[in-house]
Scaffold this motif. Structure first.
Motif: not given
Length: 205
Positions: A52-53, A58-59, A100-103, A114-115
């Motif tokens: 889910g994360w 991705a969204t 990028g939270t909790f990558g 994302i990076e």
């Protein structure tokens, strides 16, 4: 009572002992099964949370990338509003940061995308801030001038335009973002039109 009745009594005692031992084994087996089920449930819950994360990240990434593409297209226009662009870039940078939270929970490919786009967005934000500072300095310098000839006026008007180096930097940002994410035909046409205009006249940032 005869001695013939003793063997059945002995067997009954042994059976009672066996039943007592057997009764002690059954709870242990049942407890082990319950522990296994709990562990499997926790693992399944963790996997569902990670999945889910990743979908949420991705969204957020897709939204931030769409905003970045719009900002890059705006940065290449002749009448670009630097203040509005800077404000939009602040929001875009925040979107990439949230994505990028909790990558460490993200899939490697998603985390790398994302990076990469976050770095492109950061460069555009920095470039925009530099241009705002340069234009403010130019405006102050022009305000202090009391006389100027036509040539000086022409230089002042073109002072806010992108230099060849800055044009190349914007183009590099566009190319870098296109390499990390698919670009649609509209964005490609905007870039081609921008290249054509660069060959004809200088553009303000």
């Amino acid at each position: 009572m005869s001695a013939m009745d003793n063997p059945p009594i002995g067997r009954n005692i042994r059976n009672a002992r066996d039943n007592a031992h057997g009764g002690g084994v059954r709870p242990r087996a049942s407890l082990a099964v319950r522990i296994t089920l709990v562990v499997l449930a926790v693992v399944a819950l963790c996997m569902a949370a990670v999945t889910g994360w990743n979908l949420l990240a991705a969204t957020r990434f897709n939204q931030a990338t769409a905003a970045l593409n719009l900002n890059l297209a705006s940065a290449s226009k002749e009448d670009a509003d630097l203040d509005a662009l800077s404000a939009a870039q602040q929001q875009t940078d925040a979107q990439f940061q949230n994505a990028g939270t909790f990558g460490f929970l993200l899939l490697p490919q998603l985390r790398q995308s994302i990076e990469t786009n976050a770095e492109v967005s950061r460069q555009l934000s920095e470039r925009t801030r530099q241009q705002i500072v340069e234009q403010k300095g130019l405006a102050q310098s022009n305000g202090e001038q009391t006389t100027s000839d036509n040539g000086e006026n022409a230089d002042a008007k073109s002072g806010g335009a992108l230099s060849d180096e800055q044009k190349k930097q914007v183009e590099d940002l566009l190319k870098a973002n296109q390499q990390s994410t698919p670009s649609d035909s509209t964005e490609q046409n905007d870039e081609n039109n921008s290249d054509t205009k660069n060959n004809q006249t200088s553009k303000p940032w």
